[in-house]
Scaffold this motif. Structure first.
Motif, short mmCIF file in Angstrom:
data_model
loop_
_atom_site.label_atom_id
_atom_site.label_comp_id
_atom_site.label_asym_id
_atom_site.label_seq_id
_atom_site.Cartn_x
_atom_site.Cartn_y
_atom_site.Cartn_z
N HIS A 142 62.08 -106.58 8.73
CA HIS A 142 61.53 -107.88 8.35
C HIS A 142 60.99 -107.85 6.92
O HIS A 142 61.18 -108.80 6.15
CB HIS A 142 60.43 -108.27 9.33
N GLN A 143 60.33 -106.76 6.55
CA GLN A 143 59.79 -106.63 5.20
C GLN A 143 60.91 -106.65 4.17
O GLN A 143 60.73 -107.16 3.05
CB GLN A 143 59.00 -105.33 5.07
N LEU A 144 62.08 -106.16 4.54
CA LEU A 144 63.22 -106.15 3.63
C LEU A 144 63.89 -107.52 3.53
O LEU A 144 64.79 -107.70 2.72
CB LEU A 144 64.25 -105.11 4.10
N GLY A 145 63.43 -108.46 4.37
CA GLY A 145 63.93 -109.82 4.27
C GLY A 145 64.82 -110.26 5.40
O GLY A 145 65.43 -111.33 5.34
N GLU A 194 69.87 -94.76 6.42
CA GLU A 194 70.84 -94.01 7.22
C GLU A 194 71.25 -94.75 8.49
O GLU A 194 72.27 -94.41 9.10
CB GLU A 194 70.29 -92.64 7.59
N ILE A 195 70.48 -95.74 8.90
CA ILE A 195 70.74 -96.42 10.17
C ILE A 195 72.08 -97.16 10.11
O ILE A 195 72.35 -97.91 9.18
CB ILE A 195 69.60 -97.40 10.50
N GLU A 196 72.91 -96.93 11.14
CA GLU A 196 74.22 -97.58 11.19
C GLU A 196 74.33 -98.59 12.33
O GLU A 196 75.23 -99.42 12.33
CB GLU A 196 75.32 -96.53 11.33
N MET A 197 73.44 -98.49 13.30
CA MET A 197 73.39 -99.50 14.37
C MET A 197 71.93 -99.73 14.73
O MET A 197 71.21 -98.79 15.06
CB MET A 197 74.18 -99.08 15.60
N ALA A 198 71.49 -100.98 14.65
CA ALA A 198 70.11 -101.36 14.96
C ALA A 198 70.16 -102.37 16.10
O ALA A 198 70.71 -103.46 15.95
CB ALA A 198 69.43 -101.96 13.74
N VAL A 199 69.60 -101.99 17.24
CA VAL A 199 69.65 -102.84 18.43
C VAL A 199 68.29 -103.50 18.61
O VAL A 199 67.30 -102.84 18.95
CB VAL A 199 70.01 -102.01 19.68
N PRO A 200 68.20 -104.82 18.38
CA PRO A 200 66.91 -105.50 18.51
C PRO A 200 66.55 -105.70 19.97
O PRO A 200 67.42 -105.95 20.82
CB PRO A 200 67.14 -106.83 17.80
N LEU A 201 65.26 -105.61 20.27
CA LEU A 201 64.77 -105.80 21.63
C LEU A 201 63.82 -107.00 21.67
O LEU A 201 62.99 -107.17 20.78
CB LEU A 201 64.02 -104.55 22.12
N SER A 202 63.95 -107.78 22.72
CA SER A 202 63.04 -108.89 22.94
C SER A 202 61.75 -108.37 23.57
O SER A 202 61.70 -107.24 24.07
CB SER A 202 63.69 -109.91 23.88
N PRO A 203 60.69 -109.18 23.59
CA PRO A 203 59.45 -108.73 24.27
C PRO A 203 59.70 -108.37 25.73
O PRO A 203 59.09 -107.43 26.25
CB PRO A 203 58.53 -109.95 24.13
N GLN A 204 60.58 -109.10 26.41
CA GLN A 204 60.87 -108.81 27.81
C GLN A 204 61.57 -107.45 27.95
O GLN A 204 61.29 -106.68 28.88
CB GLN A 204 61.75 -109.91 28.41
N ASN A 262 73.66 -107.59 2.91
CA ASN A 262 74.73 -107.79 3.90
C ASN A 262 75.02 -106.51 4.68
O ASN A 262 75.25 -106.56 5.90
CB ASN A 262 76.00 -108.28 3.20
N GLU A 263 75.02 -105.38 3.99
CA GLU A 263 75.27 -104.11 4.68
C GLU A 263 74.19 -103.85 5.74
O GLU A 263 74.49 -103.42 6.85
CB GLU A 263 75.28 -102.95 3.67
N LEU A 264 72.94 -104.12 5.37
CA LEU A 264 71.85 -103.87 6.30
C LEU A 264 71.90 -104.86 7.47
O LEU A 264 71.69 -104.48 8.62
CB LEU A 264 70.51 -103.99 5.57
N GLN A 265 72.21 -106.11 7.17
CA GLN A 265 72.28 -107.12 8.22
C GLN A 265 73.36 -106.78 9.24
O GLN A 265 73.21 -107.03 10.44
CB GLN A 265 72.54 -108.49 7.60
N ARG A 299 72.46 -97.92 -1.55
CA ARG A 299 71.71 -98.51 -0.44
C ARG A 299 70.32 -97.89 -0.32
O ARG A 299 69.32 -98.59 -0.17
CB ARG A 299 72.50 -98.30 0.86
N LYS A 300 70.26 -96.56 -0.43
CA LYS A 300 68.98 -95.88 -0.34
C LYS A 300 68.05 -96.33 -1.45
O LYS A 300 66.86 -96.61 -1.22
CB LYS A 300 69.19 -94.36 -0.40
N ALA A 301 68.56 -96.41 -2.68
CA ALA A 301 67.72 -96.76 -3.83
C ALA A 301 67.20 -98.19 -3.73
O ALA A 301 66.02 -98.46 -4.02
CB ALA A 301 68.52 -96.57 -5.12
N VAL A 302 68.05 -99.11 -3.33
CA VAL A 302 67.63 -100.51 -3.25
C VAL A 302 66.59 -100.70 -2.15
O VAL A 302 65.59 -101.42 -2.34
CB VAL A 302 68.85 -101.43 -3.02
N LEU A 303 66.80 -100.07 -1.01
CA LEU A 303 65.82 -100.18 0.07
C LEU A 303 64.50 -99.55 -0.34
O LEU A 303 63.42 -100.06 -0.02
CB LEU A 303 66.37 -99.54 1.34
N TRP A 304 64.58 -98.41 -1.04
CA TRP A 304 63.36 -97.77 -1.54
C TRP A 304 62.61 -98.71 -2.48
O TRP A 304 61.38 -98.87 -2.38
CB TRP A 304 63.71 -96.48 -2.27
N LEU A 305 63.33 -99.35 -3.39
CA LEU A 305 62.70 -100.24 -4.36
C LEU A 305 62.06 -101.44 -3.66
O LEU A 305 60.92 -101.83 -3.98
CB LEU A 305 63.74 -100.72 -5.37
#
Length: 639
Positions: free
Chosen positions: A619-622, A564-574, A325-328, A279-285
């Motif tokens: 977003h850059q990662l797709g 290393e991130i295991e939970m990513a909580v997206p925030l809206s502009p509000q 899929n792991e990142l998503q 995971r680290k290597a692919v994200l780095w690439l």
């Protein structure tokens, strides 16, 4: 001939180094080398000539030398010492002087002879003459046997700042602004840090028979990489050590973490491809090439040191889909778990639907600064959220705020006809104290209490804004925080016991804690260690604790590496705006805080920039384009 380590895995490194798992292990090894030299010199009837450094880095080395003296008969009677540097001007009796530092941590606890101690004189009237004489004294003893060094974030060794010449001698120098900012906590503000210092030169250091540069912690990792792997440069004075045949770096794991062999090991050797490393290597690439994960090709892998991965786990399409899929799956709008869904690929459990949550905040504003959006989301989604402010944070309140609040109380008491004079007495005491207050002088208890109450009121306002009732807002005021200002007692048992009581009261399914460990002696690290010890003990006795998950967040300066991130909580502009307004409740920390660090931005700006940067990286990662993302890593007790 220059000494080099020619192993393939270290071919990027231009200077020998040793890496230890912890700074304590590394310090014991360095102390053992010094002790061995002292014993050997004594047996030969010779003096050991030692060059000492100051700062946080060598303290555990000195602690071990004191232990060896007290318990294993290590004598310093035949030891001569020369310190690297001293602030100028600086009175030797001042708490911030390196004379006081060396006495506090070493000289007052061993049998070294007073005439054998040499430290640059911060009161010297004729500095140039003193520097020449200092050099001559070192030469009289035949030079230094061992010179200990730390490394500043500017790359300085001693106080040889960027621009120092490799043949420089002992001299008066002007300190870099970053160096002064890093020292500001010891002086009560950067404005109190001297602008100059006397330092041994790089040429002086080079004459030592052995040079040991020590570095601990992740905050030193970047400058260590520059000094070890980049070309020799006047911009990084420590890189000059590449030219020495007698220099060595001694690092802990965190300080070495950005070296190529640890950070991107596939670039230097065949590796065992674990799931985490893939995971680290692919994200780095993906980030290195500026291409989304799903657009990476076999050729991308092959031409960037990852042919082995394609051979073993390929083709690229298969690896890309897996990592994507792991990142998503780290992304969730339900940080407390989404009820009534399959949670096998979600960061948190679906049950119970409404969890007991305990959010620990080392200082009274870390909760909203570091995870304010997630805090709001947890409360909005109906979880039973508690917040615990571990320390009063009284150190980070301006003195004039104390006067302003006391003046308000006096005016209010006068307005309602209830002026009993007590506040006036405290107010006058405060004014008298502040008038003669010395840099970094500790406040008396009554002023610390006022400062703590200022921050308590702000924290209550912030937590209420998030949506918490008052009975779920807890102020621990852990004893270690103020005790450390007046005592060397490093026992945290009372802090752990208090934390256990709170945990048993809440019985949380989730605990959130600060995971900033860059400074191993900082408040965040101490607070985390207290929480961890409390949970480890409870897991031995309380059944609920075995099902308690511990999530770590980071502060306003740095985020976890994306792999290393295991939970990513997206925030809206509000939600970003609501988080900002929660941070604004901490008025004493707005604009220019007492300890701003080396980032001029306000805390709310740092926090927003950081979470937007994380979202942009996803977003850059797709992945989807979110306004902001708060990130968390889970502590795995069974690892």
């Amino acid at each position: 001939m220059k000494r080099l380590n020619l192993l393939e895995e270290t071919r990027f490194e231009k200077i020998p180094l040793q890496v230890f798992e912890t700074s304590e292990q590394a310090s014991l090894a360095v102390a053992a080398r010094i002790a061995r030299l002292v014993f050997e010199k004594k047996e030969k009837g010779e003096k050991a000539i030692l060059g000492f450094a100051t700062g946080a880095t060598p303290i555990p080395v000195y602690r071990e030398l004191v232990r060896l003296h007290q318990e294993e008969n290590l004598s310093f009677k035949h030891v001569v010492t020369f310190n690297l540097d001293e602030y100028y001007p600086m009175q030797p009796a001042a708490d911030q002087s390196y004379v006081a530092f060396m006495r506090r941590h070493l000289f007052d606890h061993v049998d070294i002879l007073e005439e054998n101690i040499h430290i640059p004189d911060g009161t010297a009237q004729y500095v140039h003459r003193f520097c020449i004489e200092y050099e001559e004294q070192i030469s009289t003893y035949g030079g230094l046997d061992i010179q200990l060094l730390g490394i500043g974030r500017t790359g300085h060794i001693g106080f040889n700042e960027p621009g120092s010449a490799p043949n420089s001698g002992t001299r008066l120098v002007t300190l870099d602004d970053l160096t002064r900012r890093d020292a500001s906590a010891y002086f009560g503000g950067k404005e109190n840090v001297p602008q100059k210092a006397i330092t041994m030169g790089i040429g002086t250091i080079f004459k030592a028979k052995e040079i040991i540069l020590m570095a601990w912690g992740a905050n030193k990792a970047d400058i260590v990489k520059q000094a070890v792997e980049s070309d020799v440069s006047t911009e990084v004075p420590a890189s000059y050590l590449q030219l020495s045949n007698h220099a060595e770096f001694v690092l802990d794991r965190e300080a070495s973490s950005l070296l190529t062999r640890f950070d991107t090991p596939w670039l230097v050797k065949d590796v065992l491809w674990s799931d985490q490393l893939i995971r680290k290597a692919v994200l780095w690439l993906s980030l290195h090439l500026g291409k989304a994960i799903l657009k990476l090709t076999d050729d991308d892998y092959n031409t960037h040191g990852m042919a082995q991965l394609i051979t073993e786990k390929g083709p690229a399409y298969t690896i890309n889909i897996r990592v994507f899929n792991e990142l998503q799956r780290t992304i969730t709008g339900w940080p407390g778990g989404k009820p009534d869904v399959d949670d096998s690929n979600r960061p948190e459990r679906a049950t119970p639907a409404y969890k007991n949550v305990l959010l620990f905040s080392p200082h009274p504003d870390d909760d909203v600064i570091s995870m304010g959006g997630t805090f709001i989301r947890l409360a909005d989604q109906g979880h039973h959220v508690h917040v615990a402010y571990q320390t009063s944070g009284n150190t980070a309140v301006w003195d004039d705020d104390v006067l302003r609040y006391l003046e308000f109380i006096i005016d209010f008491a006068t307005a309602i006809g209830d002026d009993r004079g007590i506040t006036r007495e405290i107010y006058q005491q405060a004014r008298n104290f502040f008038a003669g207050k010395k840099p970094n002088q500790s406040d008396p208890e009554v002023i610390r209490t006022v400062k703590g109450l200022i921050r308590k009121g702000e924290a209550i306002a912030g937590a209420r804004f998030v949506g918490l009732p008052d009975d779920r807002i807890h102020f621990q005021n852990l004893p270690f925080y103020d005790r450390g200002k007046f005592s060397k007692d490093i026992n945290f048992e009372d802090d752990i016991a208090q934390t256990i009581i709170l945990l048993r009261h809440v019985k949380p399914h989730q605990v959130f804690a600060a995971g900033d460990f860059a400074d191993p002696h900082g408040t965040h690290k101490v607070c985390f260690d207290i929480i961890l010890q409390a949970l480890l003990r409870l897991r031995q006795t309380d059944e609920w604790a075995k099902d308690c998950w511990l999530w770590l967040y980071r502060g306003a300066w740095h985020e976890y590496p994306i792999h290393e991130i295991e939970m990513a909580v997206p925030l809206s502009p509000q939600e970003v705006k609501r988080k900002r307004n929660a941070i604004f409740k901490h008025q004493s920390q707005k604009d220019i805080p007492v300890f701003p660090g080396d980032d001029p931005r306000e805390f709310w700006v740092r926090a927003e920039d950081r979470t937007r940067e994380t979202a942009a990286m996803y977003h850059q990662l797709g992945l989807a384009d979110y306004e902001a993302i708060e990130a968390f890593v889970r502590w795995h007790f069974d690892d």
